[in-house]
Design an enzyme around this catalytic site. Sequence first.
Site, PDB file in Angstrom:
ATOM      1  CB  ILE A 197      -3.267   7.636  -5.383  1.00 44.38           C
ATOM      2  CG1 ILE A 197      -3.204   8.955  -4.600  1.00 44.38           C
ATOM      3  CG2 ILE A 197      -3.951   7.865  -6.720  1.00 44.38           C
ATOM      4  CD1 ILE A 197      -2.323  10.002  -5.261  1.00 44.38           C
ATOM      5  CG  HIS A 198      -5.933   1.722  -5.071  1.00 44.27           C
ATOM      6  ND1 HIS A 198      -6.662   2.456  -4.179  1.00 44.27           N
ATOM      7  CD2 HIS A 198      -6.704   0.665  -5.383  1.00 44.27           C
ATOM      8  CE1 HIS A 198      -7.810   1.866  -3.942  1.00 44.27           C
ATOM      9  NE2 HIS A 198      -7.872   0.766  -4.667  1.00 44.27           N
ATOM     10  NE  ARG A 199     -11.479   3.739  -5.911  1.00 42.34           N
ATOM     11  CZ  ARG A 199     -11.780   2.475  -5.671  1.00 42.34           C
ATOM     12  NH1 ARG A 199     -11.942   1.624  -6.661  1.00 42.34           N
ATOM     13  NH2 ARG A 199     -11.938   2.049  -4.448  1.00 42.34           N
TER      14      ARG A 199
END
Length: 350
Positions: A197-199
């Site tokens: 998860i990075h957005r």
Amino acid sequence: MVGARPNFMKASPVVSSLIELNSRPLLVHTGQHYDHEMSQIFFQQLGLPEPDLNLGVGSGSHAQQTAALMLALERAFLEHRPGRVVVYGDVNSTLAAAVVAAKLEIPVAHVEAGLRSFDRTMPEEINRIVTDALSDLHFVTSPEAVDHLRAEGVSGDGVHLVGNPMIDTLLRFRDHLDIEKARSAHRLPDRYAVATIHRPANVDDPIVAKGLVAGLRHVASRLPVIIPLHPRGRIVLSEAGLDDIAGVRVVEPLGYLEFMALMAGAALVLTDSGGIQEETTVLGIPCLTLRENTERPITVSMGTNMLVGADPDRISAAADRWLTDPPVGQVPPLWDGLAGQRIAKFLIEG
Ligand code: UD1
């Protein structure tokens, strides 16, 4: 020109094919990503040549980073006067290089052109649209991208459906991935899930992050989940309780080979990455995409990808379904390991 983690796997087959054809491109790394595990480890593992120039630009707000990238790239292009600039994907380095080159009247080739999520809240969508508008050569990974370019008035001789260079890199290493080693290094059993998860849409808003953590908690109640965490999301996801879930292992970002091995052995992948949707499609691993849209719809229509957003109930229901009844997908046309060669040939023959 490369700058950030997903660029390296896309550039590697193009650069090596150009070298095989006796052309030695000047490799410029903007330094948008700079931590060892976000940058250098990829050069080592992929066998990319050391960059001829590392501009050391680093992080910042979008305007700060893009402005710094443009200033550094303008100096580099003026000094080295390239006959063409090749840019990859949709990161801020891609946009900056396209704008600077176009204004210096240097032709731009865009690798991975024409992808559209039709969601302009994504910074990458802006980068894709501007880069495509300024490029004269468009290398396309998927047929619908040709239609997107045509709809925006880009068509004709410069648009080439060539396949997917990031998949070239995966296929090059696929048979050598050491799944056992990666699994035992992280003390994982036979069945486990991998999540990334990075957005900004997922990690900048604490309420969205809480929903994702609730979804992951459900998945972790069924099987262990390993999460190599991008530095960007660390604080908000920790505050949302990610570190406190039994069965979730949060680790530092991993190198390419270890991460691919973990994915290849996984029962399920959950991600908001673009590239991972494509890699799981080729590996045949069920992928739940933690977004409402994708610029890679072929991974849903042909592959093993499903869009589930950030809602915990949707994530849980989809995970339950695909852990018992995994999807069977197909590999999209031309994702055959030869995209880099096709691109290099077009670049050299003009
Ligand atoms: C960028 C891309 C995104 C891509 C992602 C892959 C843009 C707009 N976004 O997002 O499309 O999916 O890379 O990783 O270009 N940081 C470090 N070390 C690093 C690099 C970054 O700690 O080596 C941290 C910094 O706090 C930085 C933050 O991550 O401010 C964001 O980095 P940035 O390059 O701006 O965007 P990404 O989120 O990495």
